[in-house]
Design a protein around this motif. Structure first.
Motif, PDB file in Angstrom:
ATOM      1  N   VAL A 111       0.858  -1.183   0.000  1.00  0.00           N
ATOM      2  CA  VAL A 111       0.000   0.000   0.000  1.00  0.00           C
ATOM      3  C   VAL A 111       0.893   1.230   0.000  1.00  0.00           C
ATOM      4  O   VAL A 111       2.068   1.153  -0.297  1.00  0.00           O
ATOM      5  CB  VAL A 111      -0.952  -0.018   1.219  1.00  0.00           C
ATOM      6  N   ALA A 112       0.344   2.375   0.347  1.00  0.00           N
ATOM      7  CA  ALA A 112       1.077   3.644   0.224  1.00  0.00           C
ATOM      8  C   ALA A 112       2.389   3.656   1.004  1.00  0.00           C
ATOM      9  O   ALA A 112       3.363   4.281   0.584  1.00  0.00           O
ATOM     10  CB  ALA A 112       0.192   4.800   0.670  1.00  0.00           C
ATOM     11  N   GLN A 113       2.446   2.959   2.156  1.00  0.00           N
ATOM     12  CA  GLN A 113       3.634   3.004   3.012  1.00  0.00           C
ATOM     13  C   GLN A 113       4.608   1.860   2.747  1.00  0.00           C
ATOM     14  O   GLN A 113       5.617   1.748   3.424  1.00  0.00           O
ATOM     15  CB  GLN A 113       3.199   2.950   4.492  1.00  0.00           C
ATOM     16  N   ASP A 114       4.315   1.013   1.774  1.00  0.00           N
ATOM     17  CA  ASP A 114       5.109  -0.195   1.601  1.00  0.00           C
ATOM     18  C   ASP A 114       5.508  -0.384   0.144  1.00  0.00           C
ATOM     19  O   ASP A 114       5.007   0.286  -0.749  1.00  0.00           O
ATOM     20  CB  ASP A 114       4.309  -1.416   2.073  1.00  0.00           C
ATOM     21  N   TRP A 115       6.406  -1.320  -0.088  1.00  0.00           N
ATOM     22  CA  TRP A 115       6.885  -1.627  -1.423  1.00  0.00           C
ATOM     23  C   TRP A 115       6.032  -2.702  -2.068  1.00  0.00           C
ATOM     24  O   TRP A 115       5.513  -3.590  -1.390  1.00  0.00           O
ATOM     25  CB  TRP A 115       8.333  -2.120  -1.379  1.00  0.00           C
ATOM     26  N   THR A 116       5.890  -2.612  -3.373  1.00  0.00           N
ATOM     27  CA  THR A 116       5.305  -3.678  -4.171  1.00  0.00           C
ATOM     28  C   THR A 116       6.444  -4.369  -4.899  1.00  0.00           C
ATOM     29  O   THR A 116       7.297  -3.717  -5.496  1.00  0.00           O
ATOM     30  CB  THR A 116       4.286  -3.130  -5.184  1.00  0.00           C
ATOM     31  N   VAL A 117       6.466  -5.695  -4.830  1.00  0.00           N
ATOM     32  CA  VAL A 117       7.533  -6.457  -5.483  1.00  0.00           C
ATOM     33  C   VAL A 117       6.909  -7.546  -6.353  1.00  0.00           C
ATOM     34  O   VAL A 117       6.054  -8.306  -5.893  1.00  0.00           O
ATOM     35  CB  VAL A 117       8.493  -7.098  -4.459  1.00  0.00           C
ATOM     36  N   LEU A 118       7.345  -7.616  -7.597  1.00  0.00           N
ATOM     37  CA  LEU A 118       6.894  -8.623  -8.547  1.00  0.00           C
ATOM     38  C   LEU A 118       8.095  -9.488  -8.907  1.00  0.00           C
ATOM     39  O   LEU A 118       9.134  -8.976  -9.315  1.00  0.00           O
ATOM     40  CB  LEU A 118       6.329  -7.962  -9.802  1.00  0.00           C
ATOM     41  N   THR A 119       7.967 -10.794  -8.731  1.00  0.00           N
ATOM     42  CA  THR A 119       9.074 -11.715  -8.987  1.00  0.00           C
ATOM     43  C   THR A 119       8.631 -12.771  -9.991  1.00  0.00           C
ATOM     44  O   THR A 119       7.533 -13.329  -9.868  1.00  0.00           O
ATOM     45  CB  THR A 119       9.524 -12.403  -7.692  1.00  0.00           C
ATOM     46  N   ALA A 120       9.496 -13.049 -10.955  1.00  0.00           N
ATOM     47  CA  ALA A 120       9.218 -14.080 -11.951  1.00  0.00           C
ATOM     48  C   ALA A 120      10.323 -15.126 -11.922  1.00  0.00           C
ATOM     49  O   ALA A 120      11.512 -14.781 -11.835  1.00  0.00           O
ATOM     50  CB  ALA A 120       9.116 -13.462 -13.341  1.00  0.00           C
ATOM     51  N   MET A 121       9.958 -16.398 -11.963  1.00  0.00           N
ATOM     52  CA  MET A 121      10.936 -17.477 -12.023  1.00  0.00           C
ATOM     53  C   MET A 121      10.491 -18.522 -13.033  1.00  0.00           C
ATOM     54  O   MET A 121       9.315 -18.580 -13.405  1.00  0.00           O
ATOM     55  CB  MET A 121      11.165 -18.107 -10.645  1.00  0.00           C
ATOM     56  N   ASN A 122      11.450 -19.350 -13.453  1.00  0.00           N
ATOM     57  CA  ASN A 122      11.114 -20.395 -14.411  1.00  0.00           C
ATOM     58  C   ASN A 122      10.830 -21.711 -13.698  1.00  0.00           C
ATOM     59  O   ASN A 122      10.815 -21.772 -12.462  1.00  0.00           O
ATOM     60  CB  ASN A 122      12.217 -20.553 -15.460  1.00  0.00           C
ATOM     61  N   GLU A 123      10.631 -22.767 -14.485  1.00  0.00           N
ATOM     62  CA  GLU A 123      10.256 -24.064 -13.906  1.00  0.00           C
ATOM     63  C   GLU A 123      11.372 -24.697 -13.096  1.00  0.00           C
ATOM     64  O   GLU A 123      11.142 -25.629 -12.325  1.00  0.00           O
ATOM     65  CB  GLU A 123       9.798 -25.025 -15.015  1.00  0.00           C
ATOM     66  N   ARG A 124      12.596 -24.175 -13.222  1.00  0.00           N
ATOM     67  CA  ARG A 124      13.731 -24.705 -12.446  1.00  0.00           C
ATOM     68  C   ARG A 124      13.974 -23.871 -11.181  1.00  0.00           C
ATOM     69  O   ARG A 124      15.023 -23.995 -10.547  1.00  0.00           O
ATOM     70  CB  ARG A 124      14.993 -24.718 -13.314  1.00  0.00           C
ATOM     71  N   TYR A 125      13.046 -23.028 -10.836  1.00  0.00           N
ATOM     72  CA  TYR A 125      13.135 -22.146  -9.664  1.00  0.00           C
ATOM     73  C   TYR A 125      14.305 -21.166  -9.796  1.00  0.00           C
ATOM     74  O   TYR A 125      14.947 -20.814  -8.805  1.00  0.00           O
ATOM     75  CB  TYR A 125      13.255 -22.954  -8.362  1.00  0.00           C
ATOM     76  N   GLU A 126      14.551 -20.713 -10.987  1.00  0.00           N
ATOM     77  CA  GLU A 126      15.563 -19.691 -11.247  1.00  0.00           C
ATOM     78  C   GLU A 126      14.857 -18.354 -11.465  1.00  0.00           C
ATOM     79  O   GLU A 126      14.011 -18.232 -12.362  1.00  0.00           O
ATOM     80  CB  GLU A 126      16.375 -20.051 -12.497  1.00  0.00           C
TER      81      GLU A 126
END
Length: 416
Positions: A254-269
């Motif tokens: 929300v306004a006081q916090d960070w938004t983080v988007l993470t993408a990984m592949n099928e090998r957990y990389e």
């Protein structure tokens, strides 16, 4: 009278060279168990008091019991030489934890838990033991002002406590351009090159966790009570091979916090991370939503599913998924039941050295600082970073890894 309190080992000689030859404002020592860092500083304080009349010194430990023990060790060093002790020490005040020499020098043994009560002293030298386990505000606002007016100096020693301020200062101290202000030096039991010590250490190692041993003996920048292991080993240094599927975890702030988007592949990389702040980045409601959908469409071609943290974000979820092209986002609730599950999954991936992460400094710091504690009322485990620090990147990674696990173990979700 010539006083020789001990014969320093090679690591201790290396520490003393920085203190007495290089003479930076701050000597920062990173030293593991068996290197004798505390013993070296204790003896240096005594010798400084003896050789430099009217030297005003503090010894500071995290808690008073630790400082008191050092003071008792000083007294014990002269247990068989009481006549010498009486000639050198004018007053040994056990009540107030202070030692005064006949030449006007003194050492006062204090602790970080005294906090602001230590303010106002004027000193020539401060020895700080286990500094990494103190708050940086205490160092900057209480201790350092004591020696700035007198052109005094500071020696601090510790193992690392994760990648907190002590790690950051250590990095500054290994840069030659900073040598007048700070010089860092690191030594472990391996630098002793002593087979007897090696045998002792191997015996102790049997009763320690890997994290404890890595922190206390090898001086790796971890916290012994950190949840994640093999963090440094999980950082990949080369380009990843081709992959077929992508999974996304979205930790929405929300306004006081960070938004983080993470993408990984099928090998957990982990292949991509986006971290942004609604207020700090000056985003509007529209540009905030666009930042999320842009990340989604960037990976849409190979995207299997994206888990979206729904907690208090229902309206945002509805607005984003109202677009018919954004159909692979699945709502995910972080609760007292699901959070331990996704964190344990992430812990296992690090333990088994399966997961691979980029060399992203904020993520690495959060991983080192992430801890657990048991709620005294409910008995449930609670996971978070140290008070005042963020855990958004860890949570996004945990949601992402859980998405990859669920969508692969249970079959790919079919979007009709």
């Amino acid at each position: 009278m010539e006083i020789n309190l001990y014969n320093p080992s090679q690591p201790q000689k290396d520490f003393l060279k920085v203190i007495h030859t290089d003479k930076p404002f701050v000597t920062l020592i990173v030293a593991g168990r068996q290197t004798g860092k505390t013993f070296m500083m204790m003896n240096d304080a005594v010798m400084r008091g003896l050789n430099k009349p009217r030297t005003r010194m503090f010894w500071v430990s995290p808690i008073q019991d630790q400082a008191n023990k050092v003071m008792k060790d000083v007294e014990a060093a002269f247990i068989n030489h009481q006549d010498v002790f009486q000639q050198l020490v004018k007053r040994f005040d056990r009540k107030n934890n202070e030692m005064y020499f006949h030449n006007g020098s003194f050492v006062k043994f204090r602790s970080a838990d005294s906090g602001d009560n230590l303010r106002g002293a004027t000193l020539d030298f401060i020895y700080i033991d286990e500094a990494a386990f103190m708050k940086i505000d205490f160092i900057n606002e209480v201790l350092l002002p004591m020696v700035t007016r007198t052109s005094g100096r500071v020696v601090m020693s510790s193992t690392f406590n994760g990648k907190n301020w002590y790690w950051e200062w250590y990095q500054r101290g290994i840069i030659k351009e900073n040598k007048k202000d700070i010089i860092s030096i690191k030594r472990t039991y391996l630098d002793l090159n002593d087979s007897a010590v090696m045998k002792t250490v191997l015996g102790i190692k049997k009763n320690m966790t890997k994290s404890q041993f890595d922190q206390e003996f090898l001086c790796r920048p971890i916290s012994a009570d950190a949840l994640f292991s093999n963090i440094e080993d999980s950082v990949y240094k080369k380009d990843l091979e081709e992959y077929e599927r992508i999974y996304i975890g979205m930790d929405i702030g929300v306004a006081q916090d960070w938004t983080v988007l993470t993408a990984m592949n099928e090998r957990y990389e982990v292949i991509d991370i986006d971290r942004f702040h609604y207020r700090n980045d000056g985003l509007t409601s529209e540009t905030f939503k666009n930042r999320i959908t842009d990340f989604y469409f960037k990976h849409d071609k190979k995207l299997a599913a994206a888990y979206f943290e729904l907690n208090n974000n229902d309206l945002l979820f509805e607005e984003i998924t109202d677009d018919d092209e954004v159909y692979k986002i699945i709502p995910f609730y972080t609760t007292a039941q699901t959070k331990p599950e996704i964190i344990k999954n992430l812990i296992k991936l690090f333990e088994d050295k399966i997961i691979k992460i980029p060399d992203y400094d904020e993520l690495v710091k959060e991983l080192y600082d992430f801890k657990s504690k048991r709620n005294p009322i409910t008995g449930n485990l609670q996971f978070s970073n140290t008070e005042g620090k963020h855990d958004d990147m860890v949570m996004s990674l945990a949601i992402c890894a859980y998405c990859a696990k669920e969508e692969q173990d249970g079959g790919v979700t079919m979007f009709l």
